[in-house]
Design a protein around this motif. Structure first.
Motif, PDB file in Angstrom:
ATOM      1  N   UNK A 119       5.490  69.911  69.063  1.00 22.75           N
ATOM      2  CA  UNK A 119       6.748  70.114  69.785  1.00 22.75           C
ATOM      3  C   UNK A 119       7.519  71.267  69.174  1.00 22.75           C
ATOM      4  N   UNK A 120       8.838  71.239  69.300  1.00 24.80           N
ATOM      5  CA  UNK A 120       9.682  72.307  68.768  1.00 24.80           C
ATOM      6  C   UNK A 120      10.401  71.801  67.514  1.00 24.80           C
ATOM      7  N   UNK A 121       9.923  72.189  66.337  1.00 21.63           N
ATOM      8  CA  UNK A 121      10.548  71.690  65.106  1.00 21.63           C
ATOM      9  C   UNK A 121      11.881  72.376  64.825  1.00 21.63           C
ATOM     10  N   UNK A 122      12.746  71.650  64.105  1.00 21.39           N
ATOM     11  CA  UNK A 122      13.993  72.240  63.660  1.00 21.39           C
ATOM     12  C   UNK A 122      14.330  71.720  62.271  1.00 21.39           C
ATOM     13  N   UNK A 123      14.970  72.555  61.507  1.00 20.79           N
ATOM     14  CA  UNK A 123      15.379  72.177  60.154  1.00 20.79           C
ATOM     15  C   UNK A 123      16.685  71.399  60.234  1.00 20.79           C
ATOM     16  N   UNK A 124      16.673  70.195  59.662  1.00 24.58           N
ATOM     17  CA  UNK A 124      17.849  69.333  59.702  1.00 24.58           C
ATOM     18  C   UNK A 124      18.748  69.503  58.481  1.00 24.58           C
ATOM     19  N   UNK A 125      18.144  69.758  57.319  1.00 26.09           N
ATOM     20  CA  UNK A 125      18.939  69.777  56.099  1.00 26.09           C
ATOM     21  C   UNK A 125      18.219  70.584  55.030  1.00 26.09           C
TER      22      UNK A 125
END
Length: 332
Positions: A119-125
Motif C-alpha cells: 500500500x502507501x506507507x507513511x512515517x508516523x513518528x
C-alpha cells in the motif's frame, strides 16, 4: 524499556485492539497493550516474556495462529528476514494495518520502502533515534513458505561435499564464514561421544562432525528459531541425524559432554553482545565430562584465552589465520 517500544507507546491509542508484535523485545510493552500478543524467534526473549505474560507469547518461525487486525514488526538486522516477516504479516492483514518500527542506524528508512508492496506507507513518528511507519494493507500477498527462501550451497570437504541449507536471518546466510571455514580445517582427532555444536547457525559444524564421526551423538543448540529450522534442513539434506534444540546459551545444553564445538556468536541485531560466548567459556567445565574437550574459533582480538584457562585450567592455540584463532582446551 526498549526505545522502539517507547516510540510505539507515544502512539498507544493505535495499538489497543487485537495486535501481533513480531520480534517483540523482552520488556514491559505487553503490559501497556492488553490485547497484544508477542511473536519472537529468540529463545531467551521468549522465556522472559512467557514468565511475565503467560499465554500471550509465541516462539517459532511462523506467525502464530492468533487473531489480530493489526501487526507491528520490530525491524530485524537481516533485510531478507524483514522481507519474509513483512510478507507473513501482510498475508494475514487484508484491509488491516501493518506497522514497522526500528532504529535509524538499523536501516529503518530503507526497510520502510518494502512496505510499498502492500500500500502507501507513511512515517508516523521519529523519536529516540527510531522511526515508526504505517501502511494499510490494500495488496495482501500470498504467504511465502519459509523453505522457499532457503539458500542452498555445497561445501567441498575432504570426506566429500556437504549440503548446507541456510534461512533468512541465520548467521552468514547463504555462505560459509571465515571463522567456521578455519575451524573445519581443524576437526582432526576429536573425541567421540556426546558432542555439542553451540550456536549452530545453519548446522555446518554439527553436520560435519556427525558425518565424520558417525558414532557420536550430536546436539545442535541455538537461541534463534530460524537457525534451528536451518540446522534441521541441513541435517536432512545430508541424511544425518542429530538432536536440535532451541535455548538461550550454554545453560540449555546437556551435561556430560565429550566435546563442545563452537564458533560462538557475539552479535545481537545491530549491537555487539558478548554474554552468550563468555558464559559458554566460563561454564564449559560444568557441561564437559572429565577429559572432555572444547574446541572453538574466535576473532583474534577477543580475549577468550584467559577465560578458557580460568574455567578449564588450560588452553592452547591450535591455529591462527585470517584474523581468527582456533582454541583447544580439556577439562582436567
Amino acid at each position: 524499556m526498549d526505545p522502539r517500544s517507547e516510540v510505539l507507546l507515544r502512539q498507544a491509542d493505535l495499538f489497543q485492539g487485537p495486535l501481533l508484535i513480531a520480534g517483540a523485545p523482552a520488556d514491559g510493552l505487553l503490559a501497556e497493550l492488553p490485547q497484544a500478543h508477542a511473536w519472537t524467534w529468540h529463545a531467551g526473549d521468549q522465556a522472559l516474556l512467557q514468565g511475565r505474560f503467560a499465554g500471550r507469547c509465541h516462539h517459532g518461525v511462523e506467525a502464530p495462529a492468533v487473531a489480530f487486525d493489526s501487526a507491528v514488526l520490530f525491524l530485524p538486522k537481516s533485510r531478507e528476514l524483514a522481507a519474509y516477516l513483512l510478507n507473513a504479516l501482510a498475508s494475514r492483514l487484508a484491509g488491516g494495518t501493518l506497522y514497522l518500527v526500528g532504529e535509524k542506524r538499523g536501516g529503518i528508512e530503507g526497510a520502510a520502502k518494502q512496505l510499498q508492496a502492500f500500500g502507501k506507507p507513511r512515517k508516523l513518528d521519529s523519536a529516540r533515534h527510531c522511526q515508526l511507519w504505517q501502511v494499510t494493507v490494500d495488496n495482501a500477498p500470498e504467504a511465502k513458505p519459509l523453505e522457499s527462501l532457503a539458500e542452498r550451497f555445497e561445501l567441498a570437504l575432504a570426506d566429500g561435499p556437504l549440503q548446507v541449507v541456510s534461512l533468512p536471518g541465520v548467521f552468514s546466510h547463504g555462505r560459509l564464514d571465515k571463522g567456521s571455514a578455519l575451524l573445519l580445517e581443524h576437526l582432526d582427532d576429536l573425541p567421540v561421544g556426546q558432542v555439542l555444536d553451540f550456536g549452530c547457525g545453519a548446522g555446518v559444524l554439527g553436520a560435519t562432525v556427525k558425518r565424520r564421526y558417525p558414532q557420536s551423538q550430536v546436539t545442535l543448540l541455538d537461541v534463534d528459531a530460524f537457525a534451528i529450522a536451518a540446522s534441521r534442513l541441513t541435517l536432512a539434506a545430508n541424511g544425518l541425524e542429530g538432536e536440535v534444540i532451541s535455548g538461550d546459551g550454554i545453560d540449555a545444553a546437556p551435561q556430560g559432554l565429550d566435546l563442545i564445538l563452537s564458533n560462538p556468536p557475539f552479535h545481537t541485531g545491530v549491537h555487539t553482545h558478548y554474554q552468550a560466548a563468555e558464559n559458554l567459556l566460563k561454564k564449559s567445565g560444568q557441561h564437559l565430562r572429565k577429559g572432555g574437550e572444547m574446541r572453538l574459533v574466535a576473532n583474534s582480538f577477543l580475549r577468550y584465552q584467559p577465560l578458557i584457562q580460568e574455567a578449564l585450567g588450560n588452553c592452547e592455540t591450535r591455529a591462527e589465520a585470517m584474523g581468527f584463532r582456533i582454541y583447544r582446551a580439556t577439562r582436567g
